[in-house]
Scaffold this motif. Sequence first.
Motif, mmCIF file in Angstrom:
data_model
loop_
_atom_site.group_PDB
_atom_site.id
_atom_site.type_symbol
_atom_site.label_atom_id
_atom_site.label_comp_id
_atom_site.label_asym_id
_atom_site.label_seq_id
_atom_site.Cartn_x
_atom_site.Cartn_y
_atom_site.Cartn_z
ATOM 1 N N PRO A 1 36.945 20.467 53.098
ATOM 2 C CA PRO A 1 37.062 21.936 53.224
ATOM 3 C C PRO A 1 37.997 22.524 52.171
ATOM 4 N N ALA A 2 37.860 23.827 51.974
ATOM 5 C CA ALA A 2 38.775 24.556 51.095
ATOM 6 C C ALA A 2 40.034 24.908 51.883
ATOM 7 N N GLY A 3 41.081 25.381 51.197
ATOM 8 C CA GLY A 3 42.288 25.746 51.931
ATOM 9 C C GLY A 3 43.205 26.673 51.160
ATOM 10 N N ILE A 4 44.037 27.382 51.933
ATOM 11 C CA ILE A 4 45.098 28.220 51.356
ATOM 12 C C ILE A 4 46.381 27.867 52.078
ATOM 13 N N ASP A 5 47.420 27.567 51.305
ATOM 14 C CA ASP A 5 48.750 27.316 51.857
ATOM 15 C C ASP A 5 49.609 28.494 51.425
ATOM 16 N N TYR A 6 49.936 29.347 52.397
ATOM 17 C CA TYR A 6 50.577 30.617 52.042
ATOM 18 C C TYR A 6 51.961 30.418 51.444
ATOM 19 N N GLU A 7 52.784 29.644 52.135
ATOM 20 C CA GLU A 7 54.158 29.502 51.656
ATOM 21 C C GLU A 7 54.170 28.830 50.281
ATOM 22 N N GLY A 8 53.271 27.864 50.113
ATOM 23 C CA GLY A 8 53.185 27.178 48.830
ATOM 24 C C GLY A 8 52.550 28.050 47.764
ATOM 25 N N ASN A 9 51.940 29.186 48.151
ATOM 26 C CA ASN A 9 51.273 30.061 47.209
ATOM 27 C C ASN A 9 50.177 29.310 46.453
ATOM 28 N N ILE A 10 49.485 28.416 47.151
ATOM 29 C CA ILE A 10 48.457 27.623 46.482
ATOM 30 C C ILE A 10 47.136 27.702 47.248
#
Length: 805
Positions: free
Chosen positions: A244-253
Motif C-alpha cells: 500500500p501507499a502511505g503518508i507519515d505526517y510528522e515525518g513529512n514523507i
Amino acid sequence: MQSHAKVVIIGGGVVGCSILFHLAKFGWKDCILLERNELTSGSSWHAAGQIHTISSDPNISRLQGYTINLYREIEETSGQSVGMHNTGGFYLASNNDWYDYLKRERSKARYMGLDQEFISLEEVARRHPLIDPKHYVAALWDPLDGDIDPSGVTYAYAKSAKVHGATYHTHTPVLETSQRPDGSWDVVTEKGTINAEMIVNAGGLWAREVGLLAGLHLPVQPMEHHYLLTEDIPEIVAHGERLPAGIDYEGNIYFRQEQQGMLLGTYEAIATPWSVSGTPQDFGHDLLEPQLDHIEDKLAIGFERIPALERAGIRQIINGPFTFGPDGNPMIGPVPGMKNYWCAVGVMAGFCQAGGVGLCMAEWMMDGEPSIDVWAMDIARFGDFATPHYGTIKSKENYERRFTLTFPNETLPVARRQRTTGIHDRLIEKGAVMDATFGLEGALWFADGPEDAYEDPTFRRSRAHDYVAAAIRAVRESVGAVEVANFAKHRFTGPGARHFLDHVLAGYVPKPGRITLTPMLTPRGKLYGDLTVACLAEDHFMLFGSGAAQEMHRRWFDRLLENRQGQVEYQNVSSRYHGIGLSGPKSRELLQRICRDDVSSDGMRFRDVRESFVGGVPAILVRISFSGELGYEIYVEPEYQLKLFEEIEHAGSDLGLKWYGARALMSMRLEKGWGAWTLDFRPDFTAAQSGLDAFINWKKDFVGKEAAMAEKESGPQKKLVTMSIETSDIDVSNDEAILRNGECVGYVTSGGYAHHIGRSMALGYIPVELVEEGQKLEVEINGTMYPAIVHLDPLYDPSGDKARG
Ligand SMILES: Cc1cc2nc3c(=O)[nH]c(=O)nc-3n(C[C@H](O)[C@H](O)[C@H](O)COP(=O)(O)OP(=O)(O)OC[C@H]3O[C@@H](n4cnc5c(N)ncnc54)[C@H](O)[C@@H]3O)c2cc1C
C-alpha cells in the motif's frame, strides 16, 4: 489549424487535458488544447504519481475521490493505460495530535461517502511488512489510495477528449492572447491565430507567463520538490503482493512501491521557490539538481520508520518543480474583472485533483455554475492584495506546511500586514490577536495587552476562551466595539440600480433610508450571497456582505450587469469604507454622545440607514448588529477611521466599553441561530434549506426564482438547524459528522461555544424529517460522539426585542 473555437485551453499538462476531456464529454466538441511542446512537458511528467483523497476542504476531498474513480473510465475510453495500482493507503499518526486530526478526517469521510477506517498497527505491519509500527499510535486506511503513471493519465485524458470530439495540438506555443471588443480572444501561435469565445490558462509551471500574455499577474510559484527511487528491495520481492501507499505526517514523507523498490517523497522543512522571476521558456522535460542536504533530516525519519529503505540502494533522486498557490489549493474559474478568461492554475496535486478541477471547470463554463461549492478552489478568493511576491512567500509557507498540522484556532504567520486599517496599531496596543481575511488584518479576540496577545493552537478550548467570554459579557451588559472594516461593500448607483437589484436579489429592495437582508441565488436556486442592502437614495444603494467573497460577488454582478451600461454604475468599494460597530444596551447612549442626529428608537429605527456625521467625521450609519443586541455600524472612509476610534474610546470610557473581535461576534450569532457566509450559507445549499427563503419577495421576478419556487412547492430535503452539544472542554470547529442511531445524517457547518448562554453549539444541515424541537442527535468531535439537541428557536432573545428596542 482551425481559426475559430468555442474554447482554447493553453497547456497540455494533466489539468489542461482533464478540462478538455470534460468539455468534450459533456458536449462541447469545438474545443482545442494548445501545448507548446509534447503533452506533459511541465510538472506532469515527473510527478510521483501517488493518489489519495484527504484534503483540507471536504469538497476538494470529494473531488479527489471523483478523480481517482475516473481513472478506469479514461483508460477504457482512450485505450491508454493509466498504470493504476489501487493498493489502498495509510495515513499514519505518530502522536496524539495527529491521531486527533485523523479522527476528524474520518468524521468528514462519513458524510463525503468515502470509505475510510482505522486499522490496528498490527494490521499496518501485516499489510506493509517494511513499516516499523512502533513509531505510530494510529493508522487511517483509505481503499481508494494508490498510484498511477502520470504520463499515462495525461495522455488518457487527451486521447479520451479526442474520442469525444475535441482536438489538441502539440508543439504549438501560444505567443499572444489579445481580446477583441466583442469579448472573444485571439490566441496567436506560429501556426495561425484561433479566435476563441473563451480561453483557459492551464499553463502549470508557466501559468504566470501565460497570465502575463493577457496582463494578468498570478500569485503562484513553482517550488522545488524531491523524491527518491530505490533499487529493488529483497523484502518487497519476497512479499509478492504490491504494498500500500502511505503518508507519515510528522515525518513529512509519503511513500509507495515502485517496481520492486520504493518511492519516498518529502516536503522539505525549508522550501525552495524555483525561478522566482519567471519560468524559463526552454525548460521542458528537465529536472533540477538534487539538493540532498535539503532532505537529509526527513530521509532519516523515513529510514527509521521503514528500516529496509536504509539498506536499499538509491536508484535516482528526482528534484522537479511544481506550482503552488498562496493557500495550497487550486485557483480555478473565471477571473474577476476579465471577460471570458478562465484559470486552472496552482494545482499542486494534479493527479489527485485534476479530474475534479476539469469537472468543475466544464460545468461552470457550460452551465454558468459548478454543481458543488468550489469556494476553496475559486480564484476569486484572492484579489489585488495577492501580488506575485505575496504568492511566492505564501506558496513557500504552504509547501513547508504540506503535512504540518494546522489547528482550527491557528493563524499562519507569513505575509501578514499585507493590508491594514487605520486603527490596526491601536488594536494591537489593546491586546488584539489578529488574523487576515482577504489580506486585511482584523482582530480575532483581545487579550489584556500586547504581551498577553498570543494563542495556543489546539483542538480544544484555548486560552482565548475566557477573554472572549469577558468581551461578550460587556456586549450583553453594557457596550462593545468591533472593527467592521473587512465586510464587503458594493455600491450601485444610477436610474436602473433599483431595477437591477430587484432582478439580482431574491429579497426585498428597501426604500430610501432603510435596509433589508436578502439572499442572492444562482439560476439553479443555490445560495450565492446573503447580503444586507442599504438604500441611501432612490438611485444609490450599498450592499454589505462577506469580505472574503467580495471578488466572487463582483464577478457575479459584472456578469449580470452586461448590457445595462448607462443605467447602473457598480463598484466594489470595500476598501474605500472601513468602520466600527457598536453593540450592547449602552451602545445608543455612546453613539448619542458622538452624533448630533437623534438616535433614539424614534429617531433611528431598527434597520434604518443614513449618511450623517459620527464622531465629527462623515459616515454611513446603519442600525443593525450581528450580535443580536441593540447595535449600530458606522462606516467611514479609511482616513477618518482613527478619528472615529478615538471619539468612541473617549465617549465610551465611563460606559464599560470593551473591544471585541470576530471570535466574540461568531459566538454571539450562534445563540441567535444565525448562519454565516462561506460556512452555513454557500452554493451547496438553497434558500429553503438555509431558511433564507424567509427573506424572499415572491411577488417579483429574480434570478433563481423558478428553482426556488419549485423547491418551495416540493419542500427541501434537508434544513439548517441549530444544536446544543453536551461537551465540557471541546467545541466543534466545522465539518464534524452529525449522527442519529449511529448513521451519519449530516455535518456541522459552523459552531463553537456560546458564552452568554453557556453552551457548546453547532449549526448543520439535517434531513427535514429529523427537524423537530428537542430532536436527539450526536456530533462526532475528535472521534468522540457527543449528545446534541436540536433547537428551533434562538436560545438568546428569541423575540428579537433586544435588537429592535
Ligand atoms: C517531483 C514531483 C512530484 C509530484 N508528485 C505528485 C503526486 O505524487 N501526486 C500528485 O497528485 N501530484 C504530484 N505532483 C504535482 C503534479 O505534477 C502537478 O500538480 C501537475 O503536474 C500540475 O499539472 P498542470 O497541468 O497544472 O501543469 P503542467 O504539468 O506544468 O502543465 C502545463 C503545460 O502547459 C504548457 N504550456 C505552458 N506555456 C504554454 C504556452 N504559452 N503555450 C502552450 N502551452 C504552454 C507546458 O508546456 C505544460 O505542458 C508532483 C510534482 C512534482 C514536481
